[in-house]
Scaffold this motif. Structure first.
Motif, PDB file in Angstrom:
ATOM      1  N   THR A 111       0.840  -1.191   0.000  1.00  0.00           N
ATOM      2  CA  THR A 111       0.000   0.000   0.000  1.00  0.00           C
ATOM      3  C   THR A 111       0.874   1.241   0.000  1.00  0.00           C
ATOM      4  OG1 THR A 111      -1.624  -1.239   1.291  1.00  0.00           O
ATOM      5  CG2 THR A 111      -1.869   1.148   1.233  1.00  0.00           C
ATOM      6  N   LEU A 112       0.521   2.201  -0.817  1.00  0.00           N
ATOM      7  CA  LEU A 112       1.245   3.461  -0.867  1.00  0.00           C
ATOM      8  C   LEU A 112       0.823   4.353   0.288  1.00  0.00           C
ATOM      9  CD1 LEU A 112       0.847   4.146  -4.682  1.00  0.00           C
ATOM     10  CD2 LEU A 112       2.909   3.382  -3.509  1.00  0.00           C
ATOM     11  N   SER A 113       1.783   5.064   0.864  1.00  0.00           N
ATOM     12  CA  SER A 113       1.464   6.004   1.935  1.00  0.00           C
ATOM     13  C   SER A 113       2.543   7.075   1.990  1.00  0.00           C
ATOM     14  CB  SER A 113       1.358   5.284   3.280  1.00  0.00           C
ATOM     15  OG  SER A 113       2.605   4.745   3.648  1.00  0.00           O
ATOM     16  N   LYS A 114       2.230   8.114   2.736  1.00  0.00           N
ATOM     17  CA  LYS A 114       3.218   9.165   2.979  1.00  0.00           C
ATOM     18  C   LYS A 114       3.563   9.117   4.449  1.00  0.00           C
ATOM     19  CE  LYS A 114       3.449  12.538  -0.459  1.00  0.00           C
ATOM     20  NZ  LYS A 114       3.847  13.864  -0.742  1.00  0.00           N
ATOM     21  N   PHE A 115       4.859   9.172   4.750  1.00  0.00           N
ATOM     22  CA  PHE A 115       5.330   9.199   6.128  1.00  0.00           C
ATOM     23  C   PHE A 115       6.347  10.316   6.234  1.00  0.00           C
ATOM     24  CE2 PHE A 115       8.249   7.678   9.503  1.00  0.00           C
ATOM     25  CZ  PHE A 115       7.355   7.720  10.557  1.00  0.00           C
ATOM     26  N   ARG A 116       6.046  11.284   7.063  1.00  0.00           N
ATOM     27  CA  ARG A 116       6.894  12.466   7.235  1.00  0.00           C
ATOM     28  C   ARG A 116       7.199  13.150   5.901  1.00  0.00           C
ATOM     29  NH1 ARG A 116      11.001  10.140  11.854  1.00  0.00           N
ATOM     30  NH2 ARG A 116       9.403   9.986  13.470  1.00  0.00           N
ATOM     31  N   GLY A 117       6.193  13.212   5.065  1.00  0.00           N
ATOM     32  CA  GLY A 117       6.313  13.908   3.788  1.00  0.00           C
ATOM     33  C   GLY A 117       6.944  13.112   2.666  1.00  0.00           C
ATOM     34  N   ASN A 118       7.362  11.881   2.925  1.00  0.00           N
ATOM     35  CA  ASN A 118       8.011  11.048   1.910  1.00  0.00           C
ATOM     36  C   ASN A 118       7.128   9.861   1.548  1.00  0.00           C
ATOM     37  OD1 ASN A 118      10.429  12.600   1.871  1.00  0.00           O
ATOM     38  ND2 ASN A 118      11.066  11.577   3.752  1.00  0.00           N
ATOM     39  N   MET A 119       7.125   9.526   0.266  1.00  0.00           N
ATOM     40  CA  MET A 119       6.368   8.354  -0.179  1.00  0.00           C
ATOM     41  C   MET A 119       7.038   7.095   0.345  1.00  0.00           C
ATOM     42  SD  MET A 119       3.715   9.147  -1.995  1.00  0.00           S
ATOM     43  CE  MET A 119       3.307   7.690  -2.919  1.00  0.00           C
ATOM     44  N   GLU A 120       6.222   6.119   0.706  1.00  0.00           N
ATOM     45  CA  GLU A 120       6.733   4.821   1.121  1.00  0.00           C
ATOM     46  C   GLU A 120       5.725   3.750   0.743  1.00  0.00           C
ATOM     47  OE1 GLU A 120       7.323   4.367   5.335  1.00  0.00           O
ATOM     48  OE2 GLU A 120       5.197   4.135   5.711  1.00  0.00           O
ATOM     49  N   ILE A 121       6.177   2.512   0.823  1.00  0.00           N
ATOM     50  CA  ILE A 121       5.305   1.371   0.573  1.00  0.00           C
ATOM     51  C   ILE A 121       5.220   0.569   1.855  1.00  0.00           C
ATOM     52  CG2 ILE A 121       4.970  -0.755  -0.739  1.00  0.00           C
ATOM     53  CD1 ILE A 121       6.503   0.529  -3.038  1.00  0.00           C
ATOM     54  N   ARG A 122       4.000   0.292   2.287  1.00  0.00           N
ATOM     55  CA  ARG A 122       3.786  -0.593   3.430  1.00  0.00           C
ATOM     56  C   ARG A 122       3.584  -1.989   2.863  1.00  0.00           C
ATOM     57  NH1 ARG A 122       0.536   3.084   7.738  1.00  0.00           N
ATOM     58  NH2 ARG A 122       2.162   4.670   7.791  1.00  0.00           N
ATOM     59  N   ILE A 123       4.524  -2.840   3.159  1.00  0.00           N
ATOM     60  CA  ILE A 123       4.627  -4.138   2.494  1.00  0.00           C
ATOM     61  C   ILE A 123       3.470  -5.071   2.853  1.00  0.00           C
ATOM     62  CG2 ILE A 123       6.047  -6.211   2.247  1.00  0.00           C
ATOM     63  CD1 ILE A 123       8.497  -4.413   2.796  1.00  0.00           C
ATOM     64  N   ALA A 124       2.830  -5.605   1.796  1.00  0.00           N
ATOM     65  CA  ALA A 124       1.824  -6.652   1.944  1.00  0.00           C
ATOM     66  C   ALA A 124       2.404  -7.996   1.523  1.00  0.00           C
ATOM     67  CB  ALA A 124       0.599  -6.323   1.096  1.00  0.00           C
ATOM     68  N   ASP A 125       3.310  -7.968   0.540  1.00  0.00           N
ATOM     69  CA  ASP A 125       3.926  -9.189   0.024  1.00  0.00           C
ATOM     70  C   ASP A 125       5.374  -8.887  -0.348  1.00  0.00           C
ATOM     71  OD1 ASP A 125       3.997 -11.891  -0.964  1.00  0.00           O
ATOM     72  OD2 ASP A 125       3.887 -11.065  -2.978  1.00  0.00           O
ATOM     73  N   PHE A 126       6.285  -9.749   0.092  1.00  0.00           N
ATOM     74  CA  PHE A 126       7.710  -9.557  -0.146  1.00  0.00           C
ATOM     75  C   PHE A 126       8.289 -10.867  -0.635  1.00  0.00           C
ATOM     76  CE2 PHE A 126      12.131  -9.724   0.948  1.00  0.00           C
ATOM     77  CZ  PHE A 126      12.608  -8.424   0.856  1.00  0.00           C
ATOM     78  N   SER A 127       9.035 -10.827  -1.743  1.00  0.00           N
ATOM     79  CA  SER A 127       9.691 -12.044  -2.214  1.00  0.00           C
ATOM     80  C   SER A 127      11.038 -11.685  -2.832  1.00  0.00           C
ATOM     81  CB  SER A 127       8.819 -12.783  -3.234  1.00  0.00           C
ATOM     82  OG  SER A 127       8.593 -11.974  -4.365  1.00  0.00           O
ATOM     83  N   ILE A 128      11.967 -12.620  -2.722  1.00  0.00           N
ATOM     84  CA  ILE A 128      13.289 -12.466  -3.318  1.00  0.00           C
ATOM     85  C   ILE A 128      13.245 -13.079  -4.713  1.00  0.00           C
ATOM     86  CG2 ILE A 128      15.733 -13.135  -3.148  1.00  0.00           C
ATOM     87  CD1 ILE A 128      14.849 -11.056  -1.074  1.00  0.00           C
TER      88      ILE A 128
END
Length: 170
Positions: A111-128
């Motif tokens: 999910t896309l979000s802003k944290f302290r004015g910066n874009m970030e991604i809150r991970i739902a799925d992570f794979s190598i």
């Protein structure tokens, strides 16, 4: 960049859920994510060429890993930019740790979000990714989606704008 709420009608906001891009993980480059505008008064919605986006998929190299007691923060570089990706830990699961190491190619959906004015991604799925060519493939798919889908208004948005114009003229 924040879009004025006057440009976004209530009907348009209510129709966002009908646009499949809003609910799916849009294949994007980090450059596209960092340059998205935030929709005014609509938390968690960002504008990609006028289309509402709330989730994204990226592929890139892990360039930083910071482990905290309740989260792991990855900095991911896909060649177009670097973005922070945060994975929150489940307190009920005892054996959780870093899934990725520096220099590995990873695929992150979240999910896309802003944290302290910066874009970030809150991970739902992570794979190598075992194949480093996956990053190049992702770039090509993201570019194709941008040209063929994301840069064009959705049929739903077009209909909502048409309905608003006809209601105003009545």
């Amino acid at each position: 960049r924040t879009f004025a709420i006057s440009r976004i009608t209530r009907m348009e906001v209510q129709s966002w859920g009908l646009d499949p891009i809003f609910w799916s993980f849009a294949k994007l480059t980090i450059h596209d994510i960092l340059h998205m505008g935030e929709m005014a008064n609509v938390r968690g919605a960002f504008s990609l060429h006028g289309r509402p986006v709330s989730r994204a998929e990226i592929v890139g190299y892990i360039v930083e890993v910071v482990a905290k007691h309740n989260r792991i923060m990855y900095s991911v570089d896909d060649g177009s930019g670097v973005i922070s990706c945060t994975q929150f830990m489940n307190p009920n699961v005892s054996q959780q740790g870093c899934k990725g190491k520096l220099g590995e190619v990873c695929r992150i959906r979240g999910t896309l979000s802003k944290f302290r004015g910066n874009m970030e991604i809150r991970i739902a799925d992570f794979s190598i990714e075992k194949d480093p060519n996956q990053q190049t493939l992702h770039w090509l798919e993201a570019l194709q989606a941008l040209v063929e889908v994301y840069k064009h208004p959705s049929v739903i948005q077009t209909e909502c704008k048409g309905n608003n114009a006809s209601q105003v003229s009545k």
